[in-house]
Design an enzyme around this catalytic site. Structure first.
Site, mmCIF file in Angstrom:
data_model
loop_
_atom_site.group_PDB
_atom_site.id
_atom_site.type_symbol
_atom_site.label_atom_id
_atom_site.label_comp_id
_atom_site.label_asym_id
_atom_site.label_seq_id
_atom_site.Cartn_x
_atom_site.Cartn_y
_atom_site.Cartn_z
ATOM 1 C CB CYS A 120 -1.234 -0.108 1.356
ATOM 2 S SG CYS A 120 -2.189 1.134 1.006
ATOM 3 C CG ASP A 189 -5.707 1.883 7.700
ATOM 4 O OD1 ASP A 189 -4.963 1.581 6.956
ATOM 5 O OD2 ASP A 189 -6.284 3.311 7.212
#
Ligand code: RUB
Length: 301
Positions: A120, A189
């Site tokens: 990512c 996250d």
């Protein structure tokens, strides 16, 4: 999705609250407070998974505390406005400082000649890797493409622009390239109180490959990515996005699509979580959450 990455999301939300605080017209301190809370709830609803968003908002809303009984109940609208702007500004500065401090700590694990893998686009993980490069270490990086939104393309551009030897690989090549990898760095996250890490879909497969190949797996996460709610038993909501990110459903009549965009890496696959205060074992997440609770518990959303 125009603003993405848990840290940037948190800072953008704090900035939005700050801008709102500057413009809001309110007749009374209570009206100002309610308007700010409504704005914060509106921002919170934009992304469900990254707890950095909620924590960034709570840090900023501390600016309303001067209204609490016994703590300056007489604060007027202008005092609250200044309080909000200053608190949001403090959070943004703290967040940027945390990413830099974390890069300093994490980069010490990277030796000259090492090869890293990432997935990512995590500004925290990219920060660790680029710090090692800036320190003069000769390093290589394998960056996973990260289907379906391909945030890996952002990562390879950033690393190449910094002058780092970077190779883009498809997600399913992670195991193949793990054999030539020394360390894995990923972002987060949300980190749960139990030390499990929620990050972009595919992260847990990379962790599994790393475990099997005995390659140390590091998570880069500032303290505002730790979740207080998970201490009380709440589960992290995993965002499910539209099938069009994968393929055009009209081309596949009768086919269902599954598109969860985050997954959970169990604590047992994680060597350390790199925070602004240093490298902690995943079991240390409990202490980070406790400290966060002491700091933010009297601020409500
Ligand atoms: C981004 C993602 C990142 C974390 C950490 O997902 O999963 O790894 O948010 O990023 P999306 P950072 O693109 O869906 O937001 O280290 O920049 O906070």
């Amino acid at each position: 999705m125009r603003i993405r990455g848990a840290g940037r999301i948190a800072r953008a939300a704090a900035e939005a609250l700050m801008e709102h605080a500057k413009l809001v017209e309110a007749e009374s301190p209570e009206e100002f407070r309610q308007t700010m809370l409504e704005a914060a709830r509106h921002l919170l609803a934009t992304r469900p998974t990254a707890v950095s968003l909620k924590n960034g908002l709570l840090h900023s809303l501390k600016g309303l505390k001067i209204q609490l009984p016994g703590d300056g109940a007489s604060a007027d609208v202008e005092a609250l406005r200044t309080g909000m702007i200053e608190a949001a500004d403090r959070f943004i500065a703290f967040s940027n400082g945390a990413v830099a401090a974390l890069a300093e700590h994490g980069s010490k694990r990277i030796k000259d000649g090492f090869t890293m893998m990432t997935i990512c686009n995590s500004s925290a993980a990219v920060g660790v890797i680029t710090k090692a490069h800036r320190d003069g270490k000769k390093i290589k990086v394998y960056a996973c493409e990260t289907r379906p939104k391909r945030q890996g393309l952002i990562t390879v551009r950033e690393l190449a622009a910094a002058g780092i030897d970077v190779t883009l690989i498809v997600d399913s090549a992670a195991r193949t390239y793990m054999k030539q990898t020394d360390l894995v760095f990923v972002g987060a996250d949300t980190v749960t109180a139990q030390g499990n890490v929620v990050n972009k879909i595919g992260t847990s497969q990379v962790a599994l490959c790393a475990q099997e190949a005995r390659v140390p797996f590091f998570v880069c996460a500032e303290s505002y990515k730790f979740s207080m709610d998970t201490l009380e038993g709440d589960l992290v909501e995993i965002e499910e996005r539209e099938p069009e990110e994968i393929a055009d459903p009209s081309d596949f009549p009768g086919v269902k699509f599954g598109n969860p965009v985050f997954d959970i890496t169990p604590a047992k696959y994680i060597n350390a979580i790199i925070t602004e205060s240093g490298l902690i074992p995943p079991q240390g997440a409990y202490d980070v959450v406790k400290t966060l609770k002491e700091e933010l518990d009297d601020t409500q959303l």
